[in-house]
Scaffold this active site. Structure first.
Site, short mmCIF file in Angstrom:
data_model
loop_
_atom_site.label_atom_id
_atom_site.label_comp_id
_atom_site.label_asym_id
_atom_site.label_seq_id
_atom_site.Cartn_x
_atom_site.Cartn_y
_atom_site.Cartn_z
N ARG A 113 0.84 -1.20 0.00
CA ARG A 113 0.00 0.00 0.00
C ARG A 113 0.88 1.25 0.00
O ARG A 113 1.90 1.31 0.69
CB ARG A 113 -0.87 -0.02 1.26
CG ARG A 113 -1.90 1.10 1.36
CD ARG A 113 -2.98 0.94 0.36
NE ARG A 113 -4.13 1.79 0.63
CZ ARG A 113 -5.05 2.09 -0.29
NH1 ARG A 113 -4.96 1.62 -1.53
NH2 ARG A 113 -6.08 2.83 0.01
N THR A 408 -8.33 1.33 -10.41
CA THR A 408 -7.85 0.09 -9.77
C THR A 408 -8.06 -1.08 -10.73
O THR A 408 -8.84 -0.99 -11.67
CB THR A 408 -8.62 -0.11 -8.44
OG1 THR A 408 -8.50 1.06 -7.65
CG2 THR A 408 -8.12 -1.28 -7.63
N THR A 426 -3.66 -0.49 -7.63
CA THR A 426 -4.39 0.76 -7.81
C THR A 426 -3.46 1.96 -8.00
O THR A 426 -2.31 1.92 -7.57
CB THR A 426 -5.29 1.01 -6.57
OG1 THR A 426 -6.04 2.20 -6.74
CG2 THR A 426 -4.48 1.12 -5.29
N ASP A 448 -7.50 8.42 -0.34
CA ASP A 448 -8.23 7.33 0.34
C ASP A 448 -8.25 7.55 1.86
O ASP A 448 -8.94 6.81 2.58
CB ASP A 448 -7.61 5.96 0.03
CG ASP A 448 -8.33 5.27 -1.12
OD1 ASP A 448 -9.34 5.78 -1.60
OD2 ASP A 448 -7.85 4.20 -1.53
N SER A 472 -8.06 1.02 2.49
CA SER A 472 -8.38 0.60 1.13
C SER A 472 -9.65 -0.24 1.15
O SER A 472 -9.88 -1.00 2.08
CB SER A 472 -7.24 -0.24 0.56
OG SER A 472 -7.61 -0.80 -0.68
N SER A 473 -10.44 -0.10 0.10
CA SER A 473 -11.59 -1.01 -0.07
C SER A 473 -11.17 -2.29 -0.79
O SER A 473 -11.97 -3.23 -0.92
CB SER A 473 -12.69 -0.33 -0.88
OG SER A 473 -13.19 0.77 -0.16
N GLY A 494 -12.92 -0.59 -8.14
CA GLY A 494 -14.22 0.10 -8.02
C GLY A 494 -14.34 1.02 -6.82
O GLY A 494 -15.45 1.33 -6.40
N1 GLY Z 1 -7.97 3.20 -4.25
C1 GLY Z 1 -8.94 2.23 -4.09
C2 GLY Z 1 -8.84 1.51 -2.80
O1 GLY Z 1 -7.73 1.26 -2.35
O2 GLY Z 1 -9.83 1.22 -2.21
#
Ligand code: GLY
Length: 591
Positions: A113, A408, A426, A448, A472-473, A494
């Protein structure tokens, strides 16, 4: 393997007709490969690569054919995606890789990340005393996190790779030198007037020259070379991550981040100090016997997917022959509860306390399921501390106001030994921060974080901080069957909706008896906050929206959804792939 139910959801099944899948998205099944062709005789199902572009898939398949494993293939696939799908991810971004090592029955998560610079503070997005709006923040140098992708490649390769490191970059280097055809999706994004109006891609001279030669967006089919990208990868192939995190390329990255508007504070030390974090996956046992594993915080995957699927098991109708729309309602309610908890609690657990184990504790999930909110109400976070007889947790944080973007991609791979990779990568919003160095775009991942560091006088868990990773999602997920064997590899891009998209494939395959491709093609239903987003420009979408309105939900009709689900399901007869028809990819077996 436990038999799956043959349940067919009438409102949604219409979306699954094969004609809804355009030819670009191939759904394929691997033939069981002859055991003597396999490195590990206990695995006889073949291999498969599922990703957002067929050129990237082909690069991964070649690695597997040449004896590489899933980690090797993922690196080759992603290096190509960074070139041909630059709107989604790349060398200037980051990601999470979940790796299943079959011989050792072990899961490892490589957290690559992006990370805030050491000089970043909670006020990263406060300017002139005000919270910056999303688009100016997204285009600012402040939004750029220290990229993690190259370090992730190296950490995963050192831990588990089998192929020669340098060879993994050759397909991408060749494409960058010889030129690649601009895909319809990339051309569409570059020409899209709203996006073009919002971002600086054609104002910034470097990105304008690359994406808008002569002032016009690259058209589909245009053959674009990228010598700088080839040179970056050649240097990484030869010298490893040092070629990226130190020296002239690092200086170029720092300079691009420092440029206006609103230059960022990233330094050479920030780059030199970047570290991949190797973490344990978060796994939960579902009542159906499946074990669901995904990435831990700062990813939402492990918490959110286990919460949603665990809640669904309590909320789904128990009686037979009920109105089938009740299954859809259960999925929506599970999402509403799961999203509310995810939003409130999940952040970088190396910087703030995240009650990961409590949130997926079956005792908490059972109690939380009873809190199903009426369709017209907004779901609020639960309190696992109170339910589990500990200190209350909910009052610790202000309400989460984070709003992430949509740049992403997701890769699912099973190799010929039955190892698997689920990797989501992403650059945050489309084309990241619209700044380039070394032939790749820099991310804007730090949007984010919650741009508002406090809410109602309390800190927000996902506020920015020095060396902190934004929530992050991304939910790269691997599921095991009740015998403990590999069953499913899934994930999606998404933004915030990733949680819902991935959950759709889990509920579709594990609960509703869908094939991988059928699950990917189901209408997207995103139940976060006080509305339920329903994708209405696909088969089954309008009926789904109407069913939810009939229950009393506030439905937001959505078109042009940008999920990018790539999944593989292990069936008795072989591997079954699904590639999201909303993107340009494929799920292709080794032949
Ligand atoms: N940038 C999308 C995520 O990490 O959720």
């Amino acid at each position: 393997m436990r038999p799956l139910t043959g349940f067919a959801f009438a409102l949604l099944i219409s979306a699954c007709a094969p004609h809804t899948v355009p030819p670009a998205a191939t759904t394929t099944e691997a033939q069981a490969t002859a055991p003597e062709a396999l490195g590990d005789l206990s695995w006889t199902k073949g291999g498969m690569v599922a990703a957002a572009d067929v050129r990237a898939v082909e690069a991964g398949l070649k690695v597997l054919r040449d004896g590489g494993n899933a980690v090797d293939a993922a690196i080759a696939v992603h290096a190509v995606l960074g070139l041909v799908e630059p709107q989604s991810s790349g060398l200037g971004g980051g990601g999470f890789m979940v790796y299943y090592d079959r011989a050792n029955d072990a899961l490892t998560v490589f957290d690559g990340r992006e990370t805030a610079p050491a000089a970043a503070t909670a006020d990263l997005f406060i300017k002139d005393g005000k919270v910056m709006e999303f688009v100016p923040a997204w285009q600012s140098g402040r939004s750029v996190g220290v990229p993690g992708q190259i370090a992730l490649y190296k950490a995963a390769h050192e831990a588990a790779g089998r192929a020669d490191w340098a060879s993994l970059f050759q397909p991408a280097i060749d494409l960058a030198e010889d030129g690649f055809e601009v895909s319809p999706k990339l051309a569409e994004a570059l020409a899209e007037p709203r996006l073009r109006g919002a971002i600086r891609l054609d104002d910034n001279p470097v990105t304008a020259a690359y994406f808008y030669p002569d002032g016009e967006p690259l058209p589909a089919g245009f053959v674009r070379t990228n010598p700088a990208y080839a040179a970056t990868l050649a240097a990484v192939a030869q010298d490893g991550p040092a070629a990226f995190y130190q020296g002239p390329l690092a200086a170029d990255i720092v300079a691009a981040v420092a440029e206006g508007p609103d230059g960022g504070s990233m330094t050479l030390d920030d780059l030199a100090n970047y570290k991949v974090v190797v973490r344990d996956a978060v796994c939960g046992e579902l009542q159906t016997g499946y074990k669901l594993c995904s990435a831990p915080p700062p990813s939402s995957g492990g918490v959110a997917q286990n919460l949603i699927m665990g809640l669904y098991e309590y909320l789904k109708p128990k009686a037979k022959d009920v109105d089938e729309s009740l299954y859809l309602k259960a999925f929506v309610d599970a999402q509403r509860l799961g999203y509310a908890d995810r939003d409130h609690y999940v952040a970088d657990a190396d910087h703030v306390p995240v009650p990961t184990a409590d949130l997926i504790d079956p005792v908490y999930i059972k109690a939380r399921a009873l809190e199903a909110f009426a369709p017209g109400e907004k779901a609020t976070p639960g309190d696992p501390g109170v339910v589990l007889g500990k200190e209350p947790l909910r009052p610790m944080w202000g309400e989460d106001p984070t709003e992430p973007g949509h740049g992403t991609t997701h890769i699912s791979i099973i190799d010929l030994d039955g190892n698997a990779v689920s990797m989501t990568a992403t650059v945050e919003a489309a084309f990241g921060a619209s700044r380039m160095a070394g032939g790749f775009l820099l991310n804007n991942e730090l949007t984010d974080f919650s741009r508002e560091p406090t809410k109602g006088g309390k800190p927000v868990a996902n506020a920015p901080g020095p060396n902190k990773r934004p929530r992050s999602s991304m939910s790269p997920t691997i599921v095991f069957d009740e015998g403990g064997d590999l069953f499913m590899v899934t994930g999606s891009p998404g933004g915030n909706s990733i949680v819902a998209y991935v959950a759709k494939t889990l509920v579709g395959v594990l609960e509703w008896g869908k094939t991988a491709q059928e699950a990917a093609a189901l209408p997207n239903v995103i139940a976060r906050g006080d509305t339920v987003g329903v994708e209405v420009d696909v088969a089954g979408g309008p009926e789904t929206a109407q069913a939810l309105r009939d229950f009393g939900y506030t439905v937001e009709e959505r078109t042009g959804e940008n999920s990018g689900l790539h999944l593989i399901v292990v069936r008795e007869r072989g591997l079954e792939g699904g590639a999201d028809p909303r993107r340009e990819g494929a799920a292709t077996p080794i032949r």
